[in-house]
Design a protein around this motif. Structure first.
Motif, PDB file in Angstrom:
ATOM      1  N   SER A 150     -87.935  17.055 -54.496  1.00 40.71           N
ATOM      2  CA  SER A 150     -89.223  16.446 -54.088  1.00 40.71           C
ATOM      3  C   SER A 150     -89.259  16.139 -52.591  1.00 40.71           C
ATOM      4  N   ILE A 151     -88.978  17.142 -51.796  1.00 35.26           N
ATOM      5  CA  ILE A 151     -89.013  16.973 -50.340  1.00 35.26           C
ATOM      6  C   ILE A 151     -89.915  18.054 -49.744  1.00 35.26           C
ATOM      7  N   ASN A 152     -90.350  17.827 -48.496  1.00 40.85           N
ATOM      8  CA  ASN A 152     -91.172  18.869 -47.872  1.00 40.85           C
ATOM      9  C   ASN A 152     -90.357  19.670 -46.863  1.00 40.85           C
ATOM     10  N   LYS A 153     -90.977  20.752 -46.393  1.00 38.89           N
ATOM     11  CA  LYS A 153     -90.274  21.682 -45.510  1.00 38.89           C
ATOM     12  C   LYS A 153     -89.807  20.992 -44.219  1.00 38.89           C
ATOM     13  N   ASN A 154     -90.669  20.098 -43.684  1.00 47.06           N
ATOM     14  CA  ASN A 154     -90.303  19.421 -42.429  1.00 47.06           C
ATOM     15  C   ASN A 154     -89.046  18.562 -42.575  1.00 47.06           C
ATOM     16  N   PHE A 155     -88.864  18.007 -43.759  1.00 48.93           N
ATOM     17  CA  PHE A 155     -87.674  17.189 -43.990  1.00 48.93           C
ATOM     18  C   PHE A 155     -86.420  18.043 -43.792  1.00 48.93           C
ATOM     19  N   VAL A 156     -86.499  19.283 -44.269  1.00 46.52           N
ATOM     20  CA  VAL A 156     -85.346  20.183 -44.117  1.00 46.52           C
ATOM     21  C   VAL A 156     -85.228  20.676 -42.679  1.00 46.52           C
ATOM     22  N   THR A 157     -86.330  21.137 -42.103  1.00 52.89           N
ATOM     23  CA  THR A 157     -86.239  21.756 -40.770  1.00 52.89           C
ATOM     24  C   THR A 157     -86.024  20.714 -39.662  1.00 52.89           C
ATOM     25  N   ASP A 158     -86.747  19.581 -39.741  1.00 56.00           N
ATOM     26  CA  ASP A 158     -86.696  18.614 -38.631  1.00 56.00           C
ATOM     27  C   ASP A 158     -85.680  17.494 -38.827  1.00 56.00           C
ATOM     28  N   LYS A 159     -85.369  17.154 -40.064  1.00 50.30           N
ATOM     29  CA  LYS A 159     -84.477  16.014 -40.298  1.00 50.30           C
ATOM     30  C   LYS A 159     -83.060  16.486 -40.655  1.00 50.30           C
ATOM     31  N   ILE A 160     -82.968  17.173 -41.784  1.00 47.03           N
ATOM     32  CA  ILE A 160     -81.654  17.671 -42.191  1.00 47.03           C
ATOM     33  C   ILE A 160     -81.165  18.699 -41.164  1.00 47.03           C
ATOM     34  N   GLY A 161     -82.057  19.607 -40.797  1.00 49.37           N
ATOM     35  CA  GLY A 161     -81.720  20.596 -39.759  1.00 49.37           C
ATOM     36  C   GLY A 161     -80.939  21.795 -40.269  1.00 49.37           C
ATOM     37  N   PHE A 162     -80.497  21.751 -41.513  1.00 51.18           N
ATOM     38  CA  PHE A 162     -79.745  22.887 -42.070  1.00 51.18           C
ATOM     39  C   PHE A 162     -80.677  23.697 -42.978  1.00 51.18           C
ATOM     40  N   LEU A 163     -81.086  24.845 -42.510  1.00 50.39           N
ATOM     41  CA  LEU A 163     -81.930  25.712 -43.341  1.00 50.39           C
ATOM     42  C   LEU A 163     -81.088  26.395 -44.409  1.00 50.39           C
ATOM     43  N   ASN A 164     -79.887  26.750 -44.011  1.00 48.18           N
ATOM     44  CA  ASN A 164     -78.958  27.416 -44.940  1.00 48.18           C
ATOM     45  C   ASN A 164     -77.579  26.775 -44.855  1.00 48.18           C
ATOM     46  N   LEU A 165     -76.909  26.760 -45.987  1.00 55.79           N
ATOM     47  CA  LEU A 165     -75.546  26.225 -46.038  1.00 55.79           C
ATOM     48  C   LEU A 165     -74.580  27.339 -46.420  1.00 55.79           C
ATOM     49  N   ARG A 166     -73.493  27.445 -45.692  1.00 53.07           N
ATOM     50  CA  ARG A 166     -72.478  28.461 -46.027  1.00 53.07           C
ATOM     51  C   ARG A 166     -71.773  28.058 -47.313  1.00 53.07           C
ATOM     52  N   ARG A 167     -71.558  29.045 -48.168  1.00 53.16           N
ATOM     53  CA  ARG A 167     -70.886  28.776 -49.434  1.00 53.16           C
ATOM     54  C   ARG A 167     -69.755  29.768 -49.671  1.00 53.16           C
ATOM     55  N   LYS A 168     -68.577  29.254 -49.866  1.00 54.13           N
ATOM     56  CA  LYS A 168     -67.441  30.115 -50.200  1.00 54.13           C
ATOM     57  C   LYS A 168     -67.620  30.649 -51.618  1.00 54.13           C
ATOM     58  N   ALA A 169     -66.932  31.741 -51.941  1.00 52.60           N
ATOM     59  CA  ALA A 169     -66.940  32.240 -53.316  1.00 52.60           C
ATOM     60  C   ALA A 169     -66.138  31.276 -54.184  1.00 52.60           C
ATOM     61  N   PRO A 170     -66.477  31.150 -55.460  1.00 47.67           N
ATOM     62  CA  PRO A 170     -65.764  30.179 -56.320  1.00 47.67           C
ATOM     63  C   PRO A 170     -64.253  30.413 -56.363  1.00 47.67           C
ATOM     64  N   TYR A 171     -63.853  31.674 -56.215  1.00 48.76           N
ATOM     65  CA  TYR A 171     -62.412  31.959 -56.303  1.00 48.76           C
ATOM     66  C   TYR A 171     -61.688  31.702 -54.970  1.00 48.76           C
ATOM     67  N   GLU A 172     -62.430  31.507 -53.891  1.00 50.85           N
ATOM     68  CA  GLU A 172     -61.791  31.295 -52.576  1.00 50.85           C
ATOM     69  C   GLU A 172     -61.209  29.886 -52.489  1.00 50.85           C
ATOM     70  N   THR A 173     -59.977  29.795 -52.070  1.00 53.04           N
ATOM     71  CA  THR A 173     -59.331  28.485 -51.925  1.00 53.04           C
ATOM     72  C   THR A 173     -59.353  28.051 -50.457  1.00 53.04           C
ATOM     73  N   THR A 174     -58.966  26.835 -50.223  1.00 53.19           N
ATOM     74  CA  THR A 174     -58.900  26.324 -48.850  1.00 53.19           C
ATOM     75  C   THR A 174     -57.930  27.168 -48.013  1.00 53.19           C
ATOM     76  N   SER A 175     -56.799  27.525 -48.617  1.00 56.28           N
ATOM     77  CA  SER A 175     -55.831  28.343 -47.863  1.00 56.28           C
ATOM     78  C   SER A 175     -56.387  29.750 -47.600  1.00 56.28           C
ATOM     79  N   ASP A 176     -57.258  30.242 -48.500  1.00 48.71           N
ATOM     80  CA  ASP A 176     -57.912  31.537 -48.247  1.00 48.71           C
ATOM     81  C   ASP A 176     -58.833  31.442 -47.015  1.00 48.71           C
ATOM     82  N   LEU A 177     -59.621  30.363 -46.976  1.00 48.89           N
ATOM     83  CA  LEU A 177     -60.551  30.189 -45.847  1.00 48.89           C
ATOM     84  C   LEU A 177     -59.756  30.113 -44.541  1.00 48.89           C
ATOM     85  N   ALA A 178     -58.666  29.336 -44.574  1.00 45.90           N
ATOM     86  CA  ALA A 178     -57.832  29.178 -43.370  1.00 45.90           C
ATOM     87  C   ALA A 178     -57.235  30.525 -42.961  1.00 45.90           C
TER      88      ALA A 178
END
Lengths: 87, 310
Positions: B26-54
């Motif tokens: 229940s939020i509007n577009k401006n809340f995302v673009t102007d307040k949160i500022g993150f239009l997209n969030l990077r997401r690792k694959a479920p099988y990727e571990t922290t040591s994989d990312l590193a």
């Protein structure tokens, strides 16, 4: 706290709200600000500006209990806090 | 003198759109673009571990730098591959580093990059090491509730690795630290539950203290605000960066135009946000004096200065 001071604090709060929302909207003093276009982060912005302006500390518990949700409540709380700090 | 020679990074290709969550939260577009500022969030694959990312950040570093003999690795994370053992050991194994390589984790969140730089530098100095790696990899995606607006719109996954050597491009100067343990519950994960965040508590603490930490840090390093070329704040959200920028500019008008927000398509990647910004500075723009300020869980603020030497 006399009425003049109370009104001047309300005016200051209105100005803070207008500055955060970047408008000159006539806000209803006893209506929830979120019902007048403020989102949750606007509310944080307003409360931080109030803290800075009046040099007071706002407690999270009071925010959660809706004690800082309208301009009127904000002004009354500020008056109470400032009054208590005088004594 | 141990300092920063270069930085490698890894951003998963998969992105989660915050604009697709407008109805859900229940939020509007401006809340995302102007307040949160993150239009997209990077997401690792479920099988990727922290040591994989590193490990992937390491592969990126290898493309640009000659690593030589690595004598130690340090990882900043609160989401290691397992509770026991330390994930740095797993990274050491995956990278094929020798048994003589020291490996340890540090448990810090958003102020972790500044802490880690100083810990790794001191560790290397005290042991006479010449080449070490400092990783940040704290994938929060696995501990977020999909129903919690406070956290679900904020955090992204990433990893970075900072090459620390005795022939650095940037020297690490003195730091300033602030801790308010009384408010430790403001960002917390209890046992195996999801992450809980008190946005007001964190914002209020950071808003009150970040500027004074920057002030203290400049003083400790005898730096004038004018001589600072860039201020890299932890990219917590656009709202927090804007809020702290506003306060910082009041105290230091010279910082105008020097405080970037560049995580629009990444998200808040915890201890990785500052090195993700710094990576480009080292490679491309080469500013001389850069202030790094991390803040968040703990509650904690850590500020330091890095200064170009080459």
């Amino acid at each position: 706290m006399n009425k003049v001071t109370s009104d001047s604090i309300k005016d200051k709060v209105v100005k803070i709200v207008q500055k955060v929302k970047k408008n000159n909207h006539n806000y209803v003093l006893n209506a929830h600000l979120t019902s007048q276009g403020a989102d949750s982060l606007d509310m944080f912005d307003i409360l931080i500006s109030i803290q800075d302006t009046f040099s007071i500390n706002i407690d999270i518990d009071q925010i959660e209990e809706d004690e800082w949700s309208t301009i009127e409540k904000m002004a009354n709380n500020i008056i109470n806090i400032l009054g208590n700090s005088d004594t | 003198m141990i300092g920063i020679e270069g930085i490698g990074s890894y951003l998963p290709d998969t992105m989660e759109s915050n604009l697709e969550k407008l109805n859900k939260f229940s939020i509007n577009k401006n809340f995302v673009t102007d307040k949160i500022g993150f239009l997209n969030l990077r997401r690792k694959a479920p099988y990727e571990t922290t040591s994989d990312l590193a490990s992937r950040a390491f592969s990126n570093l290898v493309e640009s730098y000659d690593l030589g003999d690595i004598e130690c690795i340090c990882l900043c994370t609160q989401n290691g591959d397992h509770l026991i053992p330390q994930t740095a050991s797993i990274i050491q194994h995956k990278l094929g580093l020798p048994h003589s390589c020291a490996a340890f984790d540090i448990s810090m969140s958003c102020s972790g990059y500044v802490y880690g730089l100083h810990i790794a530098k001191a560790f290397m100095d005290s042991n006479g090491f010449k080449r070490g790696l400092f990783f940040t990899a704290d994938p929060y995606s696995g501990i977020l509730s999909k129903y919690d607006k406070n956290t679900n719109l904020l955090f992204g996954d990433a990893a970075t690795v900072t090459l620390l050597t005795n022939k650095p491009a940037y020297e690490i100067k003195k730091a300033d630290f602030i801790t308010c343990g009384q408010k430790y519950g403001a960002l917390m994960r209890k046992e195996s539950s999801t992450l809980e965040m008190d946005g007001w508590g964190i914002l209020n603490f950071c808003s009150e203290n970040a500027v004074s930490s920057i002030k203290n840090c400049l003083k400790k390093n005898a730096l004038s605000p004018k001589s600072v070329d860039l201020v890299l704040l932890h990219q917590a959200s656009k709202f927090i960066v804007d809020m702290i920028s506003k306060k910082t500019l009041k105290a230091f008008p010279d910082f105008q135009g020097k405080i970037p927000f560049e995580a629009k398509n990444i998200g808040n990647t915890v201890s990785s946000t500052i090195p993700l910004l710094l990576r480009n500075i080292i490679k491309v723009s080469k500013e001389k004096s850069v202030v790094l300020c991390g803040f968040g869980g703990g509650l904690s603020i850590a500020t330091t200065v890095v200064e170009r030497v080459t």
